[in-house]
Design a protein around this motif. Structure first.
Motif, PDB file in Angstrom:
ATOM      1  N   ILE A  42       0.857  -1.182   0.000  1.00 55.86           N
ATOM      2  CA  ILE A  42       0.000   0.000   0.000  1.00 55.86           C
ATOM      3  C   ILE A  42       0.902   1.244   0.000  1.00 55.86           C
ATOM      4  CG2 ILE A  42      -1.814   1.252   1.240  1.00 55.86           C
ATOM      5  CD1 ILE A  42      -2.679  -1.450   0.169  1.00 55.86           C
TER       6      ILE A  42
ATOM      7  N   THR B 160       0.984  -3.520   3.973  1.00 58.89           N
ATOM      8  CA  THR B 160       0.457  -4.401   2.930  1.00 58.89           C
ATOM      9  C   THR B 160      -0.995  -4.735   3.213  1.00 58.89           C
ATOM     10  OG1 THR B 160       1.149  -6.414   4.090  1.00 58.89           O
ATOM     11  CG2 THR B 160       2.731  -5.449   2.530  1.00 58.89           C
ATOM     12  N   GLN B 161      -1.665  -5.202   2.168  1.00 61.32           N
ATOM     13  CA  GLN B 161      -3.054  -5.645   2.291  1.00 61.32           C
ATOM     14  C   GLN B 161      -3.209  -6.938   1.512  1.00 61.32           C
ATOM     15  OE1 GLN B 161      -6.236  -3.564   0.140  1.00 61.32           O
ATOM     16  NE2 GLN B 161      -7.410  -3.495   2.061  1.00 61.32           N
TER      17      GLN B 161
END
Length: 995
Positions: free
Chosen positions: A695, A703-704
């Motif tokens: 991200i 992070t995703q």
């Protein structure tokens, strides 16, 4: 419970009394359908361990109760039981059997005749590994089943193995198969003793695995453990072994090493560190062989005692297993204790009860490899092992800048403890409707895991430190199944409907401390320290499943199987919590058609095809939620304050990874089952791949987890086996091989995604692996090595600030500068083909087993060799004998770089990518079973000797092409060898007793 115990002792009394019953002496002869004598036929008194075998003329003699019965059995023939009825002469004629026509195999939530199975599965008979000194399931699976790749990546006792069925489907999740032991889903195979296995099946295609839904995408291994038998029988199995390293690196002797160091110093304008007198002394007296100090002759022992017994209604099995192994690396070891008891009772004609209890405890000590094995190839042979104070030399003035191999061996402890208890209770009840049964099973699994690590003052630069990790994991499972079996004329129906629930809970904590005030107490007293941190965690997930399957056969000729499973997982948000996994399979037994029968060629011929969907919930239980992390900040430079910051962003739209698989196969048997062939083609496609996507910082960073990718696996599988030779001399064989093509199809629009391991330390300047559409998982990322700059390339070298003899790497962007912009895919860690060949030869009481396995089309990044040949960074000097061929005047064709002041190596390059393919003689075992007649029919004795990893054909320069530093938890970064613990050459002697 008292009633059960009473029954056990009552039947024990009966069995002991049986020994005193009136016996008669029986003799006879055993022949086949053509009246040819059959030597080596096993003859047992039914319900006991008394037995004998026919001699070279097919004759036998045995004492048995006048009112008892004899069981005649022989490989490749139908076993027969005959009543004695007081006779003194019994001649027997055995008929050959087709091994698979009546073979029953275990499939998901039931059983089926092998000939009626429409899916792709492999059956591994216990006979295939009974002659080998295996201690773990991965050793059983390796090379014996098509489509199953087993890599013993850690050769240490109790070390990790990578098991994959038809490739890898997931990037984020674990690609290990699902293990089902006695109906418990998600069992740990490391805590199973192979001697307790009764049957073993590997489910590979979606028609077979979709019944396990969200956990079947990686294939399923179904194991049923042994049960008790009527009559009391005691068995002891014991073995002892010695082991050695398969191969060592070729290192320079001390005198030649000193000459190389001096030559390099002179070429680069430095003062040579060694005098002529020192070199002469090294050549005369030698130096330190660090490999000899690190490796040793390992030894091990294994003991198993099994007691079985029972009567017509109740049977029991109790077994205990003990393994103690000292590894081939100094100060490494493994211990394991296993206890198992299986109890079954037929309460009446309709109700049967069962209870299994299994407990296991294991302890690994310094089985990670790493430091000592690395430094043994980086410390100079001119440096003495010990100083004047009797302690290991603290620093190396010439070679490595790191601590001594001896300090890496003895000044640290990495200990891993596991205690596992698994209890399974169930009942089976015949309902009033014919063919309809209810099966209920409850299971609980408890795992206590303790990791304890300590680094002493020497290895830690006088900052001794320790860490502790503790985890308590509890899994609860309830399975409720209705089974319906009915045959009406030419129609056979087998159906099952299941409601199943499972719950998993994990509570853990971690403590780290440095600057220990009492380092002599190691990790057992970390309270006294100068700095510490403590953390804890909790995880819980639940799974609710509804499933059903119908198998239909018409005239045992036309076969249809359809299944569907609906899983609901608490890991996902309510909108995506449930997913459905269907499958369908068709089969046609052509051997039952008249036009095929008239050919008189096939004993069995079946075509089959299947399609289905499986899934994966490869995320942590709270990935749909945003996380928060604790942090510490300083205000006014004089106080530390704890706070909370945003962690990784959640994603409520996460859903299941889904794998669709198509399989087409053919099964053939010839000569009434003496020869068997099977071939399959499969194609798997995994969509909605779960990936951690970065991200941007302006959006919160981190992070995703998202569903963005796609992976493809496809390949062929082929096996041929049977009993080509029967009679006085027997030969059973099974040859198999499998191909695999793995490819990343899509990364959600990303051109590439780097993954690493941290294994390379200072040797890697960026991620060692790269995910790219069109390339397989496990693709090495680095520079392409073109050799050395040759004299006619001086102009090109000069543009990069180099001279002839310096390393020459491909300049992809043509900017005359070698950077990460010039990195490309330089190799592939996934094998393209695997195979195995198992042979068993019998003659009288002798049995010879020869087993080979092979891996082809695989690359390895040999960072161990790179460290010893880079002459830079941590190692500083060249230690391998291949440096003798370095580039110099008169040897300008060499691709080993010259000694120059402009020398700049990159170890993350194709120079250290090696062919990891190999063919290995995995095991040779010779055993002799003493005829029971010579023991007065009171039992049996088998003695054996075995050699494991006897020889390996490979181009790989390291000790072992199988070993790797990367465990089984990932497939995006595999195959790096940086001081990995190699597999050993093992010699074993053993004894089996039964009475």
């Amino acid at each position: 419970m008292k009633k059960v115990v009473s029954l056990v002792f009552f039947n024990l009394f009966l069995c002991l009394g049986f020994a005193y019953a009136q016996d008669v002496k029986i003799s006879g002869k055993v022949t086949d359908a053509d009246n040819a004598v059959l030597p080596g036929v096993n003859i047992l008194v039914s319900g006991s361990s008394q037995g004998t075998a026919t001699d070279a003329d097919g004759k036998f003699t045995i004492n048995a109760p006048a009112k008892g019965s004899l069981v005649f059995s022989f490989i490749g023939y139908v076993s027969q039981t005959v009543e004695i009825n007081g006779r003194s002469i019994i001649d027997m004629q055995l008929t050959q059997e087709s091994k698979t026509l009546n073979e029953v195999v275990v499939v998901g939530y039931g059983t089926q005749k092998k000939t009626d199975v429409t899916g792709a599965l492999s059956v591994i008979s216990t006979k295939e590994f009974a002659q080998q000194p295996v201690t773990r399931l991965d050793q059983v699976l390796q090379g014996r089943a098509t489509g199953v790749q087993v890599t013993q990546s850690n050769g240490a006792p109790g070390g990790d193995s990578r098991i994959r069925i038809r490739g890898a489907n997931s990037v984020l999740g674990n690609n290990d198969p699902l293990y089902v032991i006695d109906g418990f889903i998600g069992a740990d195979y490391n805590l199973l003793n192979p001697s307790d296995i009764a049957s073993l099946q590997v489910l590979k295609d979606a028609a077979s695995t979709s019944i396990y839904g969200s956990r079947g995408a990686n294939g399923v291994v179904i194991i049923t453990t042994k049960k008790g038998t009527k009559g009391v029988k005691v068995t002891y199995e014991g073995q002892g072994s010695v082991s050695n390293v398969i191969k060592k690196f070729d290192l320079l002797p001390a005198g030649e090493f000193a000459e190389i160091v001096n030559a390099r110093a002179s070429a680069t304008g430095s003062t040579p560190p060694f005098t002529a007198a020192q070199i002469a002394d090294y050549k005369k007296n030698g130096g330190t062989d660090w490999q000899d100090l690190v490796y040793r002759t390992g030894h091990g022992q294994q003991h198993q005692v099994t007691v079985t017994g029972g009567n017509d209604k109740t049977t029991f099995l109790v077994s205990g297993n003990y393994v103690n192994q000292k590894g081939i690396v100094e100060n490494s070891s493994f211990k394991r204790y296993i206890f198992r008891t299986n109890l079954t009772t037929q309460v009446n004609s309709k109700l049967a009860l069962r209870f299994n209890l299994n407990g296991a405890n294991s302890f690994n000590h310094n089985t990670d490899g790493g430091g000592a094995l690395i430094e043994a190839l980086q410390w100079a042979p001119t440096t003495p092992a010990y100083g004047a104070d009797g302690l290991p030399t603290y620093s190396d003035p010439t070679g490595s800048v790191s601590r001594s191999p001896l300090d890496n061996l003895y000044d640290k402890s990495n200990d891993y403890f596991k205690t596992n208890v698994n209890a399974i209770g169930g009942l089976n009840y015949q309902l009033p409707i014919k063919g309809l049964t209810l099966d209920l099973q409850y299971a609980i699994n408890y795992l206590d895991q303790q990791n304890k690590n300590f680094n002493g003052s020497r290895i830690s630069n006088n900052v001794p430190n320790a860490s502790r990790y503790s985890s308590d994991q509890v899994t609860l499972q309830n399975t409720n199944a209705l089974n319906y079996n009915i045959t009406i004329k030419n129609h056979s129906i087998n159906a099952v409907a299941v409601l199943e629930t499972q719950q998993y809970t994990n509570k853990n904590f971690t403590a780290n401390a440095s600057g220990l005030r009492f380092p002599q107490l190691g990790y057992d007293n970390i309270g006294g320290n100068s700095a510490s941190s403590v953390s804890s965690g909790f995880q819980k997930w639940t799974l609710l499943s509804f499933l059903g399957r119908v198998n239909y056969a018409f005239k045992d000729k036309y076969l249809v199987s359809a299944a569907v499973r609906r899983d609901g997982s608490s890991k996902f948000s309510p909108a995506n919590r449930y997913s459905v996994f269907p499958s369908v399979a068709l089969g046609w037994r052509l051997s039952e058609e008249e036009f095929i029968k008239n050919l008189n060629v096939f004993s069995n011929l079946k075509l089959r095809g299947s399609w289905g969907m499986t899934g994966s919930q490869a995320i942590n239980p709270y990935a749909t939620l945003s996380s928060y992390n604790t942090t510490f900040v300083s205000y006014n430079n004089n106080s530390i304050t704890a706070g909370v910051i945003q962690g990784n962003a959640g994603n409520k739209d996460l859903k299941w990874e889904t794998t669709k698989q198509t399989d087409v196969g053919v099964e053939m048997e010839f000569l009434n089952g003496r020869i068997r062939m099977e071939a399959d083609y499969f194609h798997k496609n995994t969509t909605d791949l779960l990936l951690n996507v970065s991200i941007p910082s302006y959006a919160g960073g981190g992070t995703q987890t998202r569903n963005v990718g796609e992976i493809e696996n496809k390949g062929f599988e082929f096996s041929i086996g049977g009993s080509p030779v029967q009679g006085k001399f027997g030969w059973e064989t099974n040859l198999n091989f499998s191909t695999l093509r793995n490819k990343v199809q899509d990364l959600g629009g990303l051109p590439r995604l780097g993954t690493g391991t941290g294994t390379g330390g200072g040797m890697s300047i960026t991620n060692e692996f790269m995910l790219m559409p069109g390339a397989p998982l496990g693709s090495y990322w680095g520079l392409k090595y073109l050799g050395t700059f040759k004299p006619n390339e001086a102009d090109i070298a000069a543009k990069q600030g180099r001279v002839p003899g310096d390393p020459h790497y491909q300049d992809l962007n043509g900017d005359n500068s070698i950077t990460t912009d010039d990195f490309q895919i330089i190799g592939h860690a996934f094998p393209k083909m695997t195979g195995g060949w198992n042979n068993t030869f019998t003659y009288g009481g002798f049995t010879l087993n020869v087993f080979m396995n092979a891996v082809f089309g695989v690359d390895k990044l040999n960072y161990t060799r790179a460290g010893a040949m880079s002459g830079s960074g941590e190692a500083r000097q060249f230690l391998l004998t291949e440096i003798r061929d370095y580039y110099r005047p008169g040897n300008e064709t060499s691709d080993i770089p010259a000694f120059t002041s402009t020398y700049q190596p990159f170890t993350q390059s194709s120079r250290f990518i090696e062919n990891g393919s190999f063919v290995r003689l995995k095991n040779v075992s010779l055993s002799y079973t003493i005829p029971s007649a010579k023991l007065k029919n009171v039992g049996s004795i088998r003695v054996f000797g075995s050699a494991t990893n006897l020889f390996t054909i490979t181009k790989y320069s390291g000790p072992d092409p199988e070993s790797s530093n990367v465990g089984s938890g990932t497939d995006t970064a595999i195959g790096i060898d940086r001081g990995s613990y190699p597999n050993a050459k093992v010699y074993t002697l053993g004894l089996n007793l039964s009475f």
